[in-house]
Every structure is written in C-alpha cells, then in structure tokens.
Design a protein around this motif. Structure first.
Motif, PDB file in Angstrom:
ATOM      1  N   THR A 142       0.862  -1.329  -0.048  1.00  0.00           N
ATOM      2  CA  THR A 142      -0.072   0.164  -0.055  1.00  0.00           C
ATOM      3  C   THR A 142       0.974   1.197  -0.141  1.00  0.00           C
ATOM      4  N   VAL A 143       0.583   2.091  -0.958  1.00  0.00           N
ATOM      5  CA  VAL A 143       1.433   3.515  -1.046  1.00  0.00           C
ATOM      6  C   VAL A 143       1.181   4.286   0.069  1.00  0.00           C
ATOM      7  N   ARG A 144       2.468   4.533   0.649  1.00  0.00           N
ATOM      8  CA  ARG A 144       2.290   5.696   1.838  1.00  0.00           C
ATOM      9  C   ARG A 144       2.636   7.064   1.553  1.00  0.00           C
TER      10      ARG A 144
ATOM     11  N   LEU B 169       7.078   5.174  -1.647  1.00  0.00           N
ATOM     12  CA  LEU B 169       7.285   4.605  -0.495  1.00  0.00           C
ATOM     13  C   LEU B 169       6.010   3.871  -0.152  1.00  0.00           C
ATOM     14  N   PHE B 170       6.063   2.759   0.221  1.00  0.00           N
ATOM     15  CA  PHE B 170       4.975   1.707   0.911  1.00  0.00           C
ATOM     16  C   PHE B 170       4.943   1.734   2.462  1.00  0.00           C
ATOM     17  N   GLU B 171       3.772   1.296   2.681  1.00  0.00           N
ATOM     18  CA  GLU B 171       3.622   1.224   4.308  1.00  0.00           C
ATOM     19  C   GLU B 171       4.550   0.332   4.965  1.00  0.00           C
ATOM     20  N   ASP B 172       5.075  -0.720   4.419  1.00  0.00           N
ATOM     21  CA  ASP B 172       5.900  -1.448   4.957  1.00  0.00           C
ATOM     22  C   ASP B 172       7.214  -1.135   4.985  1.00  0.00           C
ATOM     23  N   GLY B 173       7.835  -0.048   4.548  1.00  0.00           N
ATOM     24  CA  GLY B 173       9.063   0.331   4.526  1.00  0.00           C
ATOM     25  C   GLY B 173       9.707   0.228   2.966  1.00  0.00           C
TER      26      GLY B 173
END
Length: 564
Positions: free
Chosen positions: A472-474, A497-501
C-alpha cells in the motif's frame, strides 16, 4: 625558446552539458575539430581569469582511448590561459581517487580528470572530461552550470600551437617552457606514490600483509583482485602485490591498463564482472573477490563461492566496524551518508551508534560539503561507490582494504560478517534494474508518466498486489534535497514509498554517453526473514515497479540490460 599563444575562432557545439560526473560522449565526438578545445576552454572561462592565472592543476585519468590526445590539448590550452603548472600522471594515468588526493595534498586549484568511469572504452566507445574543485571533489552544480553556459556562447579559445607535447608525458620529470614571457611548467609524476602513502597511513599494512600471506598459526587469506584492465592495475600492483604480498599470478588479474579495457565493459557488477564471479564461484580457495571500474572509484565485493555483497550492505558493514581501521581510531567518526536510492541499511547503524545520518541525491559532489563541514566520515552509493573523508571521491581500493581490515579484526568470513550484521539489524533486500541506451524521448515520456501518476490524489493509499503479496502506497514524491551547509536545493528521482518500508525509485542516469539510462531501484526491509534469496523476496515488488512505470510500453524493452 619563447612561445606565443594564439586565439582560435570557434563556434558552440550543442549538448556540452556536464552530467553527474562531467561531460561524457563517444570518442569520435571528442575527436571532432574544436570539440575538446571548446570544453576545456569553457572550464577555464567558468573558473575565471583571476583563479586560473598562476594556478596549478592536476591532470590525469583512466588511460582510455583519446586520453593522450586530450592531455596534449589541455597542456596547450592551459599554457595559453595563464596556468603556471600542470602536474600530470605518467602516461596520463591517475585514478580518480588519486587525483582527489593530489589536489588535497598539494593544495592546488583543482584537477581535470579524463574518464568515462565505468563506461566502455576504445575508439568506438566513450570518453569523458570532468573538473574537480579545490577540495578534491567533483565540481558542484553552480560550477558545472557555469561551464555549460559558456559552452553555449563560446567564440574563441586560447592555445599555444607550437608547444611540443608529443611523448612529453611518457617520461618522469619536470619540463619548463616560456609562454608569452612567463614560465609554464609540466611535471610528470609517478601516479601511485602519494596514493600508496595515503593508504599506508589509513590502514595497518602489517596486519593486512599477515592476513594475505598467512602466519605460522593462520593460513593465507586468498583474494582475487580484478582491475578489469583499468587504471587501478597500477595501484593494485603497488599495494596488493608489493606491499601486502599477494601473488602476481594467482591473486590479481587484468592489472595492465589498456586504452580499450581489453574490449570488456569495466563496470564492477554481477553482469560485467561475471568472469571474476565465475572464477571465485568455481575455486573454493578464494575467500574474497573484488573488482574495480575503469577509473578506480567503484568496487564490488564478493565472498567465498561468490557470495555477493550489495553496495548498500557493504556501506552498513563498514559503518558498523570502523573502529578496526587506524584512520578512524585517530580521527573519530562524525556521521554517515548515502545517496537516496541506496537502501537504508546504514541508517540503522547510524541510529544505534548515535551518529548523524544524511540522505543526499545521486552524485558524489553532494557529500563534499558535509565532509568539509566535519559532519561526515563515511558515505556510499548503491552504484558500487564507497568512500570516506580521506578524499572527496569514492574510492574502490580503499573500500577493499577496509573490508580486509574488518575481516582481519573479526577473524570471520565475508558471508559470516554479513549474516551477523543481518541478524543484528535486519536486512534490506535490494536490486537495481538498468535499461541502458534507451531512446531519450521515450525515457523522458516514461518518467513524465510516472510523475503524473504519483501526482494523482488517489495514488497515495492505493494497494498493489503481485504474486500474492500486497503493498500500500504511503507516500510518493519527487525527492528534494536542501543542502544543510549551503542551503542549495536539488530535485532528482521519483520515489514511491510503501507502508511496510519498501520503496520503488525511478531515475534517469547522467553517466551514459548516448541515449538515456533508466534505473529502477527496488528495496524491501525484513527484520527477521534475512536469509532468503533476494530476487525471490523482491519478485512481487519488481513486478509492481514495472507495472507502475509501463517501461515496456514506452521503451519496448522486455528486460533490463543489467540487474544488480
């Protein structure tokens, strides 16, 4: 005999804009009448008459095809522009790290470096010219911008046509000419003396020699060092063979610099250094393999059975073990930095050690201000560049000596050092897809597509799924950097940048000589799952990265040229 300079009328050439590390074009472009003269004159014009007159400059490079002709041009133009002295490596040879060191040691105005770095050489391939400033580092943006502005309006250049330069750089010595009533000096030096002395001061050569040669209680630590027919061959012979006792027959290879690099691509990665990788993989007696690029600023490290060390992990391991290197014992550690596309492995080391951490755009020049301000000791780029504040360039040989120092200090293998590090800090799985020599317009359209996509209000929060894994895109942006020393601003590279880093980064590289190189960086952090195969772990994110970019649609490319 007194010589007189002349003014030669000329007209501008399009596209003489220095990239990340100078101007790079095909050799035949530099061979065009007035082309090289124009660019060199514009370096002098951008620096200004007040700085140039009476100055001393370093000149040298990786020895690639057209180097000697370019040096002859530089000698004649320098004499006519009022330069007092040129210090030139014998046969035109000086690694990029060695140039940086000489500029700093001799406190001169700067240096002209003749290299296209890791690009192929020979009459069919690439040549390059870049200017390094008085701190020893690559010229910053305001200098390269000034050079470019002069190239667009140049009307004349100054040269001394009767100054005899043929074979001048072949023999060590000091040569004095009278040009326009003033002395002009050319000093031809051994390219390795000052650099070898610097490495001897930084590292404990006695311990490294005992490691490589072995002792009564320890067998030899077998290395295979590959200069890929580039400039580092001169330094590898002096340091690894003569100083550290490595075998010239079994521990080093391709150490004779060739003007076409032996028709290989002198880029130290798993694709272009495959010959080295295969030799280490097939011969279990080798404990470490290392390769360097054409001008000696890049390095690749592999362990036994060709265990690959990513540049991101290499930087982090070095940061975590600097206490075993005499230079840092003496000078301390002031901070760490990485280029933005480089995986964030070193960030966790900085946090644990309580050190400042900087994330900068791609280009070694962005590290220079931080070093000069005393805030940075160690830095690196994912493009196989690692270095410290001993100079203001990345330094391949330094990186290998640093790794050997850690191995000697910890008495561990390359693989065991990495696994210990991952179990402590977690692992950043990282890969880079390079699409070289793409059509420039197509590459720009692809980047425009990505920028438009991430600019949509619905992009942040969107979930992408591939191979059963979802991201998921953060955050998504065009990376912007404000230099904390001079407040200059640089905007380069698109980030997702995605939610999991995890991260996807898209960038057009400025290091090629023709077309455009698209780089896609894929980076995923795992705290506990640290021993999986990188390509398996990253496969879902790679597929999402290709989906977002639509690279096949824009460029027609089914696969990257190089996977790192």
């Amino acid at each position: 005999m007194s010589l007189t300079s002349v003014v030669v009328p000329t007209t501008p050439f399009e596209g003489q804009k220095p990239g990340t590390s100078g101007l790079r074009k095909k050799v035949k472009v530099f061979m065009e009448k007035h082309y090289t003269e124009n660019f060199v004159q514009c370096i002098f014009d951008a620096l200004g008459e007040d700085k140039v007159k009476g100055s001393t400059l370093i000149v040298g490079g990786d020895g690639r095809y057209f180097s000697k002709q370019a040096i002859n041009i530089i000698i004649r133009l320098a004499s006519a522009n009022g330069v007092a002295k040129l210090i030139i490596g014998q046969l035109g040879i000086l690694s990029t790290p060695a140039v940086s060191n000489l500029i700093r040691q001799l406190n001169v105005l700067g240096g002209i470096v003749l290299t296209a770095s890791h690009n192929p050489g020979g009459i069919r391939h690439d040549f390059g010219i870049k200017y390094n400033i008085e701190n020893g580092g690559p010229a910053p943006d305001h200098v390269t911008d000034a050079i470019y502005e002069h190239t667009k309006n140049i009307k004349e250049y100054r040269t001394t046509p009767k100054l005899e330069t043929d074979r001048l750089i072949d023999v060590l010595g000091t040569y004095t000419f009278n040009v326009d009533g003033k002395d002009f000096v050319v000093e031809v030096i051994d390219p390795s003396i000052e650099y070898v002395a610097l490495m001897r001061d930084i590292f404990d050569f006695h311990k490294l020699r005992a490691l490589i040669r072995g002792t009564d209680t320890k067998p030899p630590f077998n290395v295979l060092i590959d200069s890929m027919n580039g400039v580092t061959g001169v330094y590898v012979r002096r340091i690894f063979v003569e100083e550290l006792g490595a075998s010239p027959d079994s521990n080093v290879r391709r150490i004779v610099p060739l003007d076409n690099f032996g028709e290989i691509h002198p880029d130290p990665n798993l694709t272009y250094a495959k010959d080295l990788v295969d030799k280490v993989k097939d011969n279990c007696e080798y404990h470490l393999g290392a390769a360097f690029d054409g001008d000696g600023d890049r390095n690749m490290i592999i362990g036994k059975h060709a265990f690959f060390v990513t540049p991101s992990d290499s930087l982090a391991v070095l940061a975590n073990n600097l206490e075993c290197i005499p230079y840092f014992q003496k000078n301390g550690v002031h901070g760490f930095a990485r280029s933005m596309p480089t995986a964030a492995a070193v960030d966790r080391v900085a946090e644990k050690l309580g050190k400042e951490m900087f994330e900068v755009p791609t280009g070694w020049k962005y590290f220079g201000n931080l070093m000069d301000a005393g805030r940075l000791s160690l830095c690196g780029e994912e493009s196989f560049g690692t270095g410290s504040d001993h100079i203001r360039e990345k330094d391949g040989i330094w990186a290998v000596l640093a790794w050997l120092s850690i191995i000697e200090h910890k008495n561990m293998s390359v693989e065991d050092i990495l696994k210990e590090h991952w179990h402590t800090y977690g692992r950043n799985y990282f890969t880079r897809y390079d699409y070289e020599e793409c059509d420039t317009d197509a590459a720009n359209l692809m980047m425009h597509h990505v920028e438009q996509l991430i600019g949509c209000s619905s992009f942040v929060g969107k979930t992408y799924t591939s191979s059963g894994k979802s991201y998921t895109v953060r955050k998504a942006d065009n990376f912007s950097y404000v230099d904390p020393i001079d407040n200059s601003v640089a905007k380069k590279s698109v980030r997702v940048l995605f939610e999991d880093g995890s991260r996807l980064i898209y960038r057009l590289s400025g290091t090629g000589s023709s077309g455009a190189t698209i780089r896609i960086y894929i980076d995923s952090y795992e705290k506990d799952n640290v021993l999986s195969e990188a390509q398996d772990t990253l496969k879902p994110l790679v597929e999402i990265g290709l989906e977002i970019s639509q690279i096949k649609k824009f460029t027609g490319r089914d696969a990257p040229t190089v996977i790192t």
